[in-house]
Motif scaffolding. Sequence first.
Motif, short mmCIF file in Angstrom:
data_model
loop_
_atom_site.label_atom_id
_atom_site.label_comp_id
_atom_site.label_asym_id
_atom_site.label_seq_id
_atom_site.Cartn_x
_atom_site.Cartn_y
_atom_site.Cartn_z
N GLN A 1 90.72 134.65 -83.95
CA GLN A 1 89.97 135.32 -82.86
C GLN A 1 90.09 135.07 -81.58
OE1 GLN A 1 87.92 138.04 -83.94
NE2 GLN A 1 88.10 138.64 -81.86
N GLN A 2 90.44 133.71 -81.18
CA GLN A 2 90.77 133.48 -79.80
C GLN A 2 92.26 133.67 -79.59
OE1 GLN A 2 91.31 129.02 -79.53
NE2 GLN A 2 91.79 129.24 -77.53
N LEU A 3 93.12 133.41 -80.71
CA LEU A 3 94.43 134.05 -80.35
C LEU A 3 94.50 135.33 -80.26
CD1 LEU A 3 96.09 131.42 -82.90
CD2 LEU A 3 96.28 131.59 -80.31
N ASN B 1 92.49 137.44 -78.79
CA ASN B 1 92.00 137.63 -77.75
C ASN B 1 92.94 137.50 -76.54
OD1 ASN B 1 89.90 139.25 -78.94
ND2 ASN B 1 88.53 137.17 -78.85
N ASP B 2 94.11 136.41 -76.81
CA ASP B 2 94.66 135.92 -75.91
C ASP B 2 95.98 136.02 -76.43
OD1 ASP B 2 95.99 134.44 -73.89
OD2 ASP B 2 94.71 132.98 -73.70
N HIS B 3 96.63 137.08 -76.15
CA HIS B 3 98.05 137.38 -76.77
C HIS B 3 99.21 136.42 -76.10
CE1 HIS B 3 100.84 139.94 -78.92
NE2 HIS B 3 101.57 140.06 -77.62
N GLU B 4 99.14 136.11 -74.86
CA GLU B 4 99.86 135.00 -74.31
C GLU B 4 99.72 133.84 -74.78
OE1 GLU B 4 102.35 135.74 -72.38
OE2 GLU B 4 101.83 137.93 -72.72
N LYS B 5 98.55 133.22 -75.28
CA LYS B 5 98.35 131.98 -75.97
C LYS B 5 99.10 132.09 -77.27
CE LYS B 5 96.68 128.00 -77.13
NZ LYS B 5 97.11 126.89 -76.51
N LEU C 1 98.56 136.25 -87.40
CA LEU C 1 97.04 135.95 -87.51
C LEU C 1 96.37 135.85 -88.78
CD1 LEU C 1 95.82 137.70 -84.19
CD2 LEU C 1 96.47 135.25 -84.41
N ASN C 2 97.19 136.74 -89.72
CA ASN C 2 96.73 136.66 -91.14
C ASN C 2 97.14 135.53 -91.97
OD1 ASN C 2 95.40 139.43 -90.81
ND2 ASN C 2 97.38 140.39 -90.84
N TYR C 3 98.05 134.71 -91.10
CA TYR C 3 98.53 133.66 -91.90
C TYR C 3 97.53 132.55 -92.30
CZ TYR C 3 101.48 129.45 -92.90
OH TYR C 3 101.81 128.47 -93.44
N THR C 4 97.71 132.07 -93.48
CA THR C 4 96.60 130.88 -93.88
C THR C 4 97.34 129.94 -94.56
OG1 THR C 4 95.92 132.14 -95.81
CG2 THR C 4 94.73 132.24 -94.05
N ARG C 5 96.92 128.54 -94.45
CA ARG C 5 97.55 127.70 -95.23
C ARG C 5 97.78 127.74 -96.53
NH1 ARG C 5 97.94 122.97 -92.71
NH2 ARG C 5 96.07 123.36 -91.51
N GLY C 6 98.87 127.52 -97.01
CA GLY C 6 99.20 127.80 -98.53
C GLY C 6 99.95 129.20 -98.64
N ARG C 7 100.19 130.17 -97.62
CA ARG C 7 100.79 131.37 -97.78
C ARG C 7 102.35 130.97 -98.09
NH1 ARG C 7 98.50 136.51 -97.91
NH2 ARG C 7 96.74 136.59 -96.62
N VAL C 8 103.14 130.09 -97.54
CA VAL C 8 104.50 130.08 -97.88
C VAL C 8 104.54 128.83 -98.58
CG1 VAL C 8 106.63 129.39 -96.76
CG2 VAL C 8 104.89 130.85 -95.30
N LYS C 9 105.48 128.92 -99.88
CA LYS C 9 105.87 128.00 -100.76
C LYS C 9 107.24 127.86 -100.48
CE LYS C 9 106.18 126.88 -105.69
NZ LYS C 9 105.76 127.33 -106.81
N VAL C 10 107.59 126.47 -100.22
CA VAL C 10 108.92 126.06 -100.07
C VAL C 10 109.58 125.64 -101.37
CG1 VAL C 10 110.52 124.74 -98.56
CG2 VAL C 10 108.65 125.51 -97.51
N LEU C 11 110.60 126.43 -101.66
CA LEU C 11 111.02 125.88 -103.30
C LEU C 11 111.96 124.81 -103.20
CD1 LEU C 11 112.06 129.69 -104.31
CD2 LEU C 11 109.83 128.36 -104.49
#
Length: 223
Positions: free
Chosen positions: A56-58, A60-64, A119-129
């Motif tokens: 939510q913070q990010l 609302n703050d696009h530059e951040k 912003l839809n990214y959550t831990r575990g979304r990416v699996k490095v093979l």
Amino acid sequence: MLRSLALATAIAFGGVLAAPAFAQSAPAAADAQQSPVQVVQSISDQLGNAIDGHQQQLKNDHEKLISVIDDIFLPHFDIDYASILVLGQHARDATPEQRARFAKAFYNSITHRYAEGLLNYTRGRVKVLPFSGDLNDKRTIVRTQVVLDDGKTVAVDYAFRKSRDGSWKAYDVIIEGISYVTNYRNQVDAEIRKAGIDQLISNLETQGEKALETMEKDTKATK
């Protein structure tokens, strides 16, 4: 499904054009200690730390949000080389100033277009093979899978090249077999032939992501 594919694209493109020469400030020695697989895993871990609980913070703050992307991705991608590949045959005719302006404008356009998708990214979304290859080579591929909302996966591969200082930098992203370099090279070629490189650069500098959308629509319309 479109939202899920947008997430995969955002994760991939959020970093693929994220290292213009003017912004590469990370110590080369630190990068040299990391293999391509370690680079990708590090980006994934840092992204999780930066995004989780701060959406939510990010939002609302696009530059951040842009700053977070810069901090995580900038040290590991070679925009100078990538932008020359995107320009293709036109890179030979472009002046050093034009190439530098194109790299900066294109990077800014890509980053702003796909930033919110992260912003839809959550831990575990990416699996490095697991990696298979010879790190003595000057080029290699790191293969990953991005998990979509419905549990399906999208193949996202990163092309790396070894720089003169021995560190590994990514320069291309291949999503489901489609190379971003090839995709945008075709669009850039059509735009330069139509309006010239200076007009293309000006459009990217003043219109940003809207210029990219127009290029994509024009390319699809001609197919």
